[in-house]
Design an enzyme around this catalytic site. Sequence first.
Site, PDB file in Angstrom:
ATOM      1  CG  HIS A 107      -0.346  10.289   1.123  1.00 43.53           C
ATOM      2  ND1 HIS A 107      -0.850  10.493  -0.140  1.00 43.53           N
ATOM      3  CD2 HIS A 107      -0.250  11.517   1.686  1.00 43.53           C
ATOM      4  CE1 HIS A 107      -1.030  11.788  -0.343  1.00 43.53           C
ATOM      5  NE2 HIS A 107      -0.676  12.426   0.753  1.00 43.53           N
TER       6      HIS A 107
ATOM      7  CB  SER B 127     -10.786  -3.282 -14.710  1.00 41.65           C
ATOM      8  OG  SER B 127     -11.993  -2.535 -14.808  1.00 41.65           O
TER       9      SER B 127
END
Length: 693
Positions: free
Chosen positions: A223, A635
């Site tokens: 991960h 974003s």
Amino acid sequence: AFKAAVLIQRWYRRYVARLEMRRRCTWRIFQSIEYSCEQDQIKLHNFFSYLMDHFTPSSSKERDFISRMFISGESFKEAELEKYCDYESLEVPDSYMGPRLSFPLLPEHATALLEAFKQKQQLHARYVLNLLHETRKHLKQLPNISHVSTCYSEEVTVCGDLHGQLDDLFLIFYKNGLPSPSKSYVFNGDFVDRGKQSLEILIILFTFLLIYPKEVHLNRGNHEDHMVNLRYGFCVGLIGMSRVHGKKILKMVHNVFCWLPLATLIDQKVLVIHGGISDTTDLDMLEKIQRNKFISVLRGKKRKESNANVEIKEINGESKAEAEPGEKEAALSLCPQPRPTQAPSMTNRLEFSRWVRQTVQEQIEWCRRLVDISESEDEEPTYSSMVSLTDLDGPCWTRQEEWKQILDILWSDPMPQEGCHVNTVRGGGCYFGPDVTGKILEKHNLQFLIRSHECKQEGFEFCHNRKVLTIFSASNYYEIGSNRGAYVKLGPDLVPHFVQYQANKTAHTLTMTQRQGFSLEESAFRALREKLFAHTSALISTFKAYDTDNTGRITLSNWATAVESVLRLGLPWRMLRPQLVRSTADGMLEYKSWLDDLAMEQRSQEHIQSSLLEVIYRNRSNLETIFRIIDRDHSGLISFEEFHQTWKLFSSHMNIELTDDGINDLVRSIDFNKDGNIDFNEFLEAFRLVKQS
């Protein structure tokens, strides 16, 4: 009295056996669904990799977009990265009441951070970026395999996966003590994702790493990977936490991840790696790999070579189909060996010395281009690069061989059977048997192997005749009460001593029945019903194949076979049937009404038609990951430009002719609120409307 005692004993044993079977079934459901999600992630990544391998950019703008699509920190050179993540330009406001860091770090800084995070405070972005910068500098000097000795401390403590669960880390430090010169720690990867406090865990671990560099050791997990973080929450959580500076922190974190060591050796006898091994695992090769080349281990193994070939063919004016076999000669022609200029007279020593330096530098640059490392950062030598330079006469491995070595140690799992084969359940790495373990241990003169990567109910588990130990430190991983966390302590005798715990206070109040029983079990079956509902269309088709007379009914045995053939979760469906299917008198199931019941459970308040809801349930994770891949600046919004370039990629792969005007019309139609960007809800809504039409 004896008869009564025997009767009670039999009853109790039957009850415990039933309880254990329910526990195992619940566990299998959670684990199978988790692994199928990992499989989906790898399939999705392979799909994008295939698109990129077979897409020829028509302009430099498209080429730049594609190169950025899967590349996080790798696209930044040293100077560019430091400029982008410049922490010195950030000002800490006077109103900031959180902890403050100054370097070099002291134990007091670590204590202050722990207290601040317990009070739910956050560290300012300036200090986070500064910490990441210093951590990266330190990690670059470390070998691929760290070496720890019990001679210098009483014990070495090994911790497994934490997955963003800060309470577990607090509890480990409370029970075992903070890192210190007399207390060494090895944290075995998977610090982030799934949990909500991944960044806090990274900050604490990196802080202790810098304070006690000889006592704290961090291994990379599967991960600690840019592509995995896109799916499992770390990217979104980080951007949500720091809207202004989150992108910079994320960029720096992913660059730090690729510098994490790959393994740790304790007293040259115990190997600590995150996932496992394979029959081709070679510690000598692992020691010499330039680990920072692999920001994402999931990245296609031929990415760099294929991109280089595309550029070579474009420069030579060839199309992909027209390329000649002599690609190596073409590559060489792109970087001809520099011819040294005429040497100046030896009488002028200064001028002659300058000429020598310039000639050597030109030769080095030519060699770099020749071996495809022309984009190497102009920086101080790292440990792995120094190892490579000192072993120039040794064997030369391909990028694919190096990639497989890292993939196997990060993604593999042990199995009870002999041999070694591809891990189809997770979609990456391999399954290795006791014979493979014995062979690797004997080859490198090791006693046993410690790995993590798998959730275990008790927090640890031995296998392969106690030669492989799995340690998992995230308690209550699937649900409250689902599992304990654990860590293991090794003294000079290398005999493992385990400490188990559950960080959630509620878990301590649960009885054995509650811990194994209804809430946990119901949570597992709820997730399984969602999975079944998401595959309604495929299930109907499979049921109809068994229903040859078109009666709308099938046997329960055929139901179990059909469900497994569609979901491929490897679950004991006949045993799970009473929890999923209402009892039938004649052993037949009306499958359409059963699927309608599933749809009623999942139907939302907006009364979306069940076929549409099925598609969203089945594809939401993939759509969310695709959205994040397209949203390169994280974003939370897809710009028209990002959407335009991605759809050019899709249309090229699917042989669909889409004009620029057509793509612009499409993106404007998806932008429902007309703000010039596409958010995730608009993205999902577009799929919903297409499905409805």
